[in-house]
Each structure stands twice: as structure tokens, then as C-alpha cells.
Motif scaffolding. Structure first.
Motif, short mmCIF file in Angstrom:
data_model
loop_
_atom_site.label_atom_id
_atom_site.label_comp_id
_atom_site.label_asym_id
_atom_site.label_seq_id
_atom_site.Cartn_x
_atom_site.Cartn_y
_atom_site.Cartn_z
N ARG A 1 0.44 -0.93 0.19
CA ARG A 1 0.14 -0.17 -0.28
C ARG A 1 0.92 1.47 -0.19
N THR B 1 2.30 4.97 1.27
CA THR B 1 2.19 5.71 2.38
C THR B 1 1.72 6.94 2.16
N LYS B 2 1.23 7.54 3.28
CA LYS B 2 0.31 8.41 3.48
C LYS B 2 1.45 9.47 2.68
N LYS B 3 2.52 9.68 2.72
CA LYS B 3 2.97 10.78 1.86
C LYS B 3 2.86 10.11 0.53
N ARG C 1 0.85 8.55 -0.81
CA ARG C 1 -1.12 8.49 -1.14
C ARG C 1 -1.67 10.36 -1.63
N ARG C 2 -0.09 11.08 -0.73
CA ARG C 2 -0.91 12.54 -0.98
C ARG C 2 -0.74 13.11 -2.26
N ASN D 1 -8.43 15.62 0.58
CA ASN D 1 -9.30 15.69 1.49
C ASN D 1 -9.93 15.51 1.06
N ARG E 1 -12.20 12.01 2.88
CA ARG E 1 -11.43 11.54 4.05
C ARG E 1 -12.82 12.22 4.99
#
Length: 142
Positions: free
Chosen positions: A120, A122-124, A126-127, A138, A141
Motif C-alpha cells: 500500500r 504510504t500517507k506521503k 498517497r498525497r 481531503n 476523508r
């Protein structure tokens, strides 16, 4: 009756002023079977002079027939009536093809893909993907 007599009978329809739409479309080899031609007429894929043709709709010399095959319209002008399926060179003489040439497909650049098995994002990551795709990071979410 010899083979040439049968072909002449199929080509010369002096006594008849029209032929059924499904038979003509099948005879000029736009559909492989007559039942497929009849289904195409029923589904509205065959138009005679701009109107959807039922299988029994008459086709006359000079009519414009539009046949939709594979999502693309073939525009034909009837030059000869056929009631039997004939060889392709003879069938080709029965209509004039007014179909415009297809435009070449534009190749769109593909989006970059993640390597298979990389897990998957990471958050970074994905951004960064959201920013690359022009999405609101946003949206959707909490």
C-alpha cells in the motif's frame, strides 16, 4: 438450374421493386447470418433513409442504408437489389460505400503505475498521487 443461372436470378430482380432490409444487409455481406441481420434491424442498428428499419422494411435502389457494426456506422447507397447471398466481389457492386475514413486513435499518455508487490502507498505517497491526479487530498476523508 446451373450455378450461373442462380447468380443471375439473385442479381436480376427486375420484377421486384424492393427487398427486405435484413435480407439485403445479409446479402451484401455486412452480417454473417440472416438472423444476425434481423437482430441488428430489431435493435435499431440498421437505418434506411434516416429511419430505423424493421427487418421487413423495404430497401429500394437509391436508398441510403446506415449499418452500425462494432460501434461504427457504415453508410451505403443501394445500387442493386440482392435477395440471395453472393460472393464478395458481386456483393460489393450492389452498393456504394460512402463511409468516411476512420480517424486514427489518439494515444493518451498512461498514468504511472506502482510496482506490483510494493504494498500500500504510504500517507506521503498517497498525497503525492492525489496531487498528481489533480484531486483534492481531503475529499472523501474525515
Amino acid at each position: 438450374m446451373s450455378a450461373s443461372d442462380k447468380e443471375d436470378a439473385a442479381l436480376n430482380l427486375d420484377k421486384v421493386s424492393f427487398v427486405r432490409a435484413d435480407i439485403w444487409v445479409w446479402a451484401v455481406r455486412k452480417y454473417k447470418t440472416r438472423s444476425a441481420a434481423a437482430k441488428a434491424c430489431k435493435a435499431g442498428h440498421v437505418k434506411v433513409n434516416g429511419k430505423s428499419a424493421k427487418a421487413s422494411s423495404p430497401v429500394r435502389i437509391g436508398d441510403n442504408v446506415v449499418v452500425r457494426i462494432g460501434g461504427f456506422d457504415h453508410i451505403l447507397t443501394v445500387k442493386q437489389l440482392l435477395s440471395r447471398r453472393v460472393s464478395y466481389p458481386q456483393a460489393r457492386l450492389a452498393y456504394e460505400d460512402l463511409t468516411p475514413e476512420r480517424l486514427p486513435k489518439l494515444s493518451l499518455p498512461t498514468l504511472p503505475r506502482r510496482e506490483v508487490g510494493s504494498g500500500r502507498p504510504t500517507k506521503k505517497e498517497r498525497r503525492q498521487l492525489d496531487q498528481l491526479r489533480g484531486r483534492n487530498p481531503n475529499q472523501g476523508r474525515r
